[in-house]
Design an enzyme around this catalytic site. Structure first.
Site, mmCIF file in Angstrom:
data_model
loop_
_atom_site.group_PDB
_atom_site.id
_atom_site.type_symbol
_atom_site.label_atom_id
_atom_site.label_comp_id
_atom_site.label_asym_id
_atom_site.label_seq_id
_atom_site.Cartn_x
_atom_site.Cartn_y
_atom_site.Cartn_z
ATOM 1 N N ASP A 238 0.860 -1.181 0.000
ATOM 2 C CA ASP A 238 0.000 0.000 0.000
ATOM 3 C C ASP A 238 0.902 1.238 0.000
ATOM 4 O O ASP A 238 2.046 1.185 0.436
ATOM 5 C CB ASP A 238 -0.876 0.028 1.253
ATOM 6 C CG ASP A 238 -1.618 -1.276 1.479
ATOM 7 O OD1 ASP A 238 -2.128 -1.832 0.494
ATOM 8 O OD2 ASP A 238 -1.677 -1.725 2.644
ATOM 9 N N ASP A 277 -1.969 -2.265 -4.833
ATOM 10 C CA ASP A 277 -2.803 -2.729 -3.730
ATOM 11 C C ASP A 277 -3.579 -1.524 -3.189
ATOM 12 O O ASP A 277 -4.230 -0.825 -3.954
ATOM 13 C CB ASP A 277 -1.942 -3.404 -2.664
ATOM 14 C CG ASP A 277 -2.774 -4.261 -1.706
ATOM 15 O OD1 ASP A 277 -3.954 -4.515 -1.992
ATOM 16 O OD2 ASP A 277 -2.233 -4.688 -0.680
ATOM 17 N N ASP A 281 -4.425 1.759 3.873
ATOM 18 C CA ASP A 281 -5.129 0.657 4.526
ATOM 19 C C ASP A 281 -4.903 0.711 6.036
ATOM 20 O O ASP A 281 -3.791 0.983 6.509
ATOM 21 C CB ASP A 281 -4.661 -0.684 3.974
ATOM 22 C CG ASP A 281 -5.312 -1.010 2.633
ATOM 23 O OD1 ASP A 281 -6.052 -0.154 2.103
ATOM 24 O OD2 ASP A 281 -5.087 -2.116 2.106
ATOM 25 N N ARG A 331 -13.817 0.648 -2.285
ATOM 26 C CA ARG A 331 -13.182 0.800 -0.979
ATOM 27 C C ARG A 331 -12.908 2.268 -0.641
ATOM 28 O O ARG A 331 -11.767 2.664 -0.446
ATOM 29 C CB ARG A 331 -11.898 -0.027 -0.874
ATOM 30 C CG ARG A 331 -12.105 -1.509 -1.069
ATOM 31 C CD ARG A 331 -10.829 -2.293 -0.832
ATOM 32 N NE ARG A 331 -11.020 -3.714 -1.091
ATOM 33 C CZ ARG A 331 -10.076 -4.651 -0.970
ATOM 34 N NH1 ARG A 331 -8.862 -4.291 -0.580
ATOM 35 N NH2 ARG A 331 -10.345 -5.907 -1.221
#
Length: 457
Positions: A238, A277, A281, A331
């Site tokens: 990430d 990715d 996160d 997301r």
């Protein structure tokens, strides 16, 4: 909504409104006192109190990260632990050991390319795979679904080689941030990190501000034939990852895949070779996080809160406000388990550079989401029922959300079109809501000039 458990009073803050600041160049005397090079920020209404960008702390009641001891990052850093860096090697040295809790300020000047060696030489995917025995052509031949099958993950020589090459890349591009640290971009220098990942793991009290995170890419995605109906390529890294981290403030950053957009990725086994990715996160029991005034753009899997449906109960408390989401597939965020407050964000869901919306907010695994006073811009073909998503166990409460300027009950729209309903009540009431605007109508214009890297002076 139920009344939440009492939250300890947040630490005092020195953060000032952008509209109430003026900037002057730091004097030599200030630099000698440990403030460092850059800009000194003064409150125009309080000449006796001065706090520069690098020492600013999170405001009182500004989201979950302000609770308890608050989030101060490296504000107490002395001159010996205040660094200005412009190369990968300098950044690694400035961050030091991830176990060192000494307050530190790391100022990033210009753009740091994570895919360089200690001498500054550019590194390629071929450099990371050298000596591991990995080759993409051999990997594709070894695990072709027509011969290897679709019931199990790859194993054997080429999978071990792929993992070794991926680990080799990770050792170069992952920057581990210790506790009590502020990582901040120097204004006016296009500060940021290209191709790298800030890892905030099992530490407390971190601030990340005024940085552009671009083109974080995994050279060695893994094929998983069991992921979904047709299998998927899954990548690591990430741009910023929080793992078991607490009291983190991410403010005025820009996240983007550019220049390596998904449209340039090849297709293998009929699936996109995904090299990206997450953007930001928040997983593995991370807690007390405030994400504000960032720009998320040109990305697929943007923000994951909770790494699995069995992540830590009682944690994953996150506030997300005054951010811009543009050209995001999904997301924004996907939330599990925790208490998440999403307010005053602007979601532009029109297709951008091939990034087509699947959904914005997903509440699953009993997540307790309050989404209020946000603004969605949609195209004529975009179904309002697809702005929210869930698994039948998550909740989304709140109101005041606008779609193209019109008040819209997004939960009702989703529930009318889906069998797995979103719940409409939560077990907590947000109280750490500094800056909450009760009308979303001006967010598209307001956030256009007050979010992302390069705004802070």
């Amino acid at each position: 909504m139920a009344t939440p458990s009492p939250v300890p009073s947040p630490a005092p803050s020195h953060r000032r409104s952008l509209r109430k600041r003026r900037t002057i160049v730091v004097t030599a005397a200030a630099a000698a006192a440990g403030i460092g090079a850059g800009f000194l920020v003064l409150n125009a209404n309080a000449a006796s109190t001065s706090v520069d960008l690098y020492h600013q702390t999170l405001a009182a009641k500004d989201g979950w990260a302000s609770s308890g001891t608050g989030t101060t990052g490296g504000a107490k850093a002395d001159a010996a632990h205040t660094f200005t860096v412009s190369t990968r090697a300098q950044l690694v040295k400035a961050l030091g050991s991830a176990s060192d809790t000494t307050p530190r300020i790391v100022k990033i000047k210009g753009t740091i390319d994570a895919n360089t060696d200690d001498s500054g030489k550019k590194l390629s995917c071929a450099d990371y795979s050298a000596g591991t025995g990995y080759s993409l052509s051999a990997y594709l031949k070894a695990y072709a679904p027509s011969t290897y099958g679709t019931s199990k993950l790859p194993s054997g020589t080429q999978e071990k080689a792929r993992a070794a090459a991926q680990t080799k890349q990770g050792k170069n591009i992952i920057f581990r941030v210790p506790a009590n640290t502020t990582v901040v971009g120097v204004p006016g220098t296009k500060a940021g990190i290209t191709g790298g990942m800030l890892q905030v793991q099992s530490v407390d009290n971190v601030i990340v501000r005024n940085l552009t995170f671009a083109a974080t890419q995994d050279c060695f995605p893994q094929w998983d034939p069991t992921d979904g109906d047709s299998g998927n390529w899954n990548s690591q890294y990430d741009a910023v990852t929080l793992r078991g981290a607490t009291h983190v403030w991410a403010d005025h950053n820009t996240f983007t895949d550019a220049p390596g957009l998904d449209t340039s990725d090849p297709t293998y086994y009929g699936r996109q070779y995904q090299i990206h990715d997450g953007d930001l996160d928040i997983t593995k029991g991370s807690d007390l996080v405030t994400v504000e005034r960032n720009q998320f753009t040109n990305h697929d899997k943007t923000m994951l809160i909770g790494s699995s449906d069995t992540d830590s109960v009682g944690k994953l408390r996150v506030s997300i406000h005054h951010n811009v989401w543009k050209g995001i597939v999904q997301r924004a965020p996907l939330a599990r388990i925790g208490q998440i407050h999403i307010y005053n964000n602007y979601f532009d869901t029109t297709t951008l550079n091939g990034y087509v919306l699947q959904y914005s907010v997903n509440s699953r695994a009993k997540a307790q989401v309050v989404a209020e006073d946000n603004y969605w811009k949609t195209s004529a073909s975009q179904k309002v029922s697809k702005l929210f998503s869930g698994d039948g166990t998550g909740s989304i409460a709140g109101g005041g959300n606008l779609v193209n300027g019109t008040a819209t009950d997004l939960v009702a729209a989703y529930n009318a079109a889906n069998s797995k309903k979103l719940k409409t009540t939560v077990n907590w009431t947000p109280t750490l809501t500094a800056g909450l605007e009760t009308s979303a109508k001006n967010l598209p214009t307001e956030l256009a000039t007050t979010t992302g890297a390069g705004v802070l002076k």
